[in-house]
Write a protein that holds these residues in place. Sequence first.
Motif, PDB file in Angstrom:
ATOM      1  N   ALA A 103      37.950  44.127  35.598  1.00  0.00           N
ATOM      2  CA  ALA A 103      38.547  44.057  37.042  1.00  0.00           C
ATOM      3  C   ALA A 103      38.035  45.147  37.833  1.00  0.00           C
ATOM      4  CB  ALA A 103      40.104  44.130  36.902  1.00  0.00           C
ATOM      5  N   LYS A 145      39.329  31.260  33.905  1.00  0.00           N
ATOM      6  CA  LYS A 145      40.092  32.777  33.344  1.00  0.00           C
ATOM      7  C   LYS A 145      38.775  33.710  33.371  1.00  0.00           C
ATOM      8  CE  LYS A 145      42.641  34.619  29.643  1.00  0.00           C
ATOM      9  NZ  LYS A 145      43.381  35.420  30.594  1.00  0.00           N
ATOM     10  N   PRO A 146      39.094  34.667  34.219  1.00  0.00           N
ATOM     11  CA  PRO A 146      38.135  36.019  34.095  1.00  0.00           C
ATOM     12  C   PRO A 146      37.719  36.227  32.846  1.00  0.00           C
ATOM     13  CG  PRO A 146      39.611  36.435  35.436  1.00  0.00           C
ATOM     14  CD  PRO A 146      40.295  35.159  35.115  1.00  0.00           C
ATOM     15  N   GLN A 190      43.469  47.932  32.168  1.00  0.00           N
ATOM     16  CA  GLN A 190      42.001  48.236  32.627  1.00  0.00           C
ATOM     17  C   GLN A 190      42.050  49.214  33.442  1.00  0.00           C
ATOM     18  OE1 GLN A 190      39.098  45.425  33.400  1.00  0.00           O
ATOM     19  NE2 GLN A 190      40.121  43.492  32.882  1.00  0.00           N
ATOM     20  N   THR A 237      41.243  39.740  43.178  1.00  0.00           N
ATOM     21  CA  THR A 237      42.018  39.404  42.044  1.00  0.00           C
ATOM     22  C   THR A 237      42.567  37.802  42.126  1.00  0.00           C
ATOM     23  OG1 THR A 237      43.940  40.446  43.091  1.00  0.00           O
ATOM     24  CG2 THR A 237      42.805  41.745  41.202  1.00  0.00           C
ATOM     25  N   SER A 285      44.596  36.033  39.404  1.00  0.00           N
ATOM     26  CA  SER A 285      43.698  35.711  38.471  1.00  0.00           C
ATOM     27  C   SER A 285      43.964  36.319  37.089  1.00  0.00           C
ATOM     28  CB  SER A 285      42.324  35.858  38.933  1.00  0.00           C
ATOM     29  OG  SER A 285      41.873  34.912  39.778  1.00  0.00           O
ATOM     30  N   ARG A 286      44.383  37.756  37.139  1.00  0.00           N
ATOM     31  CA  ARG A 286      44.634  38.650  36.167  1.00  0.00           C
ATOM     32  C   ARG A 286      46.117  38.988  36.179  1.00  0.00           C
ATOM     33  NH1 ARG A 286      39.402  40.625  34.449  1.00  0.00           N
ATOM     34  NH2 ARG A 286      37.884  40.359  36.206  1.00  0.00           N
ATOM     35  N   ASP A 287      46.765  39.015  35.108  1.00  0.00           N
ATOM     36  CA  ASP A 287      48.293  39.334  35.047  1.00  0.00           C
ATOM     37  C   ASP A 287      48.401  41.022  35.264  1.00  0.00           C
ATOM     38  OD1 ASP A 287      50.945  38.531  33.971  1.00  0.00           O
ATOM     39  OD2 ASP A 287      50.668  40.624  33.197  1.00  0.00           O
ATOM     40  N   ASP A 322      47.521  43.367  32.639  1.00  0.00           N
ATOM     41  CA  ASP A 322      46.068  43.590  32.386  1.00  0.00           C
ATOM     42  C   ASP A 322      45.455  44.283  33.521  1.00  0.00           C
ATOM     43  OD1 ASP A 322      43.399  42.899  31.251  1.00  0.00           O
ATOM     44  OD2 ASP A 322      43.113  41.253  32.917  1.00  0.00           O
ATOM     45  N   LEU A 323      45.738  44.380  34.638  1.00  0.00           N
ATOM     46  CA  LEU A 323      45.499  45.205  35.586  1.00  0.00           C
ATOM     47  C   LEU A 323      45.523  46.704  35.373  1.00  0.00           C
ATOM     48  CD1 LEU A 323      46.132  43.063  39.086  1.00  0.00           C
ATOM     49  CD2 LEU A 323      43.930  43.634  37.757  1.00  0.00           C
TER      50      LEU A 323
END
Length: 378
Positions: A168, A137-138, A297, A97, A288-290, A293-294
């Motif tokens: 992710a 940004k992924p 996902q 991440t 990289s990911r809020d 968002d994790l």
Amino acid sequence: MSPSLSEILPEDGTSGTLVGRVWRAGTPAGPSVVALRGDGVFDLSATVATMADLCNAPDPTGLARNTPGERIGTLQDLVGDLLAPVDLQALKAAGVTFAVSLLERLIEEHAKGDPARAEQVRGELNSIIGADVSAIKPGSPEAEALKKTLMARGAWSPYLEVGIGPYAEIFTKAPPMAAVGYGAEIGIRPDSDWNNPEPEVTLIVSAKGKIVGATLGNDVNLRDIEGRSALLLGIAKDNNASCALGPFIRLFDETFSLDDVRQAKVDLEVTGPDQFRLRGSSDLSKISRDPTDLVAQAMSAHQYPDGMALMTGTLFAPTEPRKPGGTGFTHMVGDMVSISSPKLGTLTNKVAHCDKIPPWTFGAGALMRNLAARGLLR
């Protein structure tokens, strides 16, 4: 010597809503959900039997604050009885991440788990990638363009897929009830020669996908084993006592919010029996990911009726040689690992081989039988 409270608690002490679990002596003995307050530790089990029940309540913070509970002592009295602050929740983790952790996973893969090749591979990869992946940004068009470039050069990897791709990496770190808490031994496999601590903020998530608080975690990684093949992730990550959480869950309230999590700084210190000392840090503002968002996902195609604890990954990747002329950092049995963050306190564990640590025997079935015997199931 028992640790001082300042070595365990957040910088603002008991100002926040802190909950956890302790092992209570008695007939029968067993785990209890507790609230840590300025005037002591209070057992909430007569109202809420499991931490999963507390975190799935409509208002976990209100329940923790407004349940009087039974005062069972001070934190100083009970520090040796602290358990991981989750019970029936799924224990999940997110990987790759941060841009730095992405590079380190690529190094493991290309070095085939051989720490002696790590520095050479690090230089080669920096040359091949030729981009600042932390700025990408992924899942974005820029990420897709880089993917095509790297595939054309034969440099694509499963780690790049999860590092900058749309999905992710979410994996199961350990079964529910398998995590260890503050002061417990944390395990590495005896056949691993290249392994690291991974200091991480861990999100506490309800069954409905709501983040209700956070704690600290150590997502121990066996780099040589994972480096041989990404398909060995289960062996590299999930071993006896390889997941530590604690010391407490800090629930969201007026003193602590998701924005505090987003800006959290996590410090690490390893002190070895060989007098070696390693310091490092991780900064969630660089993820990289809020966190939301994790969580989305992790729950996009799955249900967790007891909620989950989700480790968010780490920026920390030690490369400092442990010995003069050595090939990098790896744990030694007897290492003391302390992970701290101003709003979450300090999690401390001692490294041992996982086959020498007492085996995990108290699972979900044992918990249910224990709670029933104590008259706490309704």
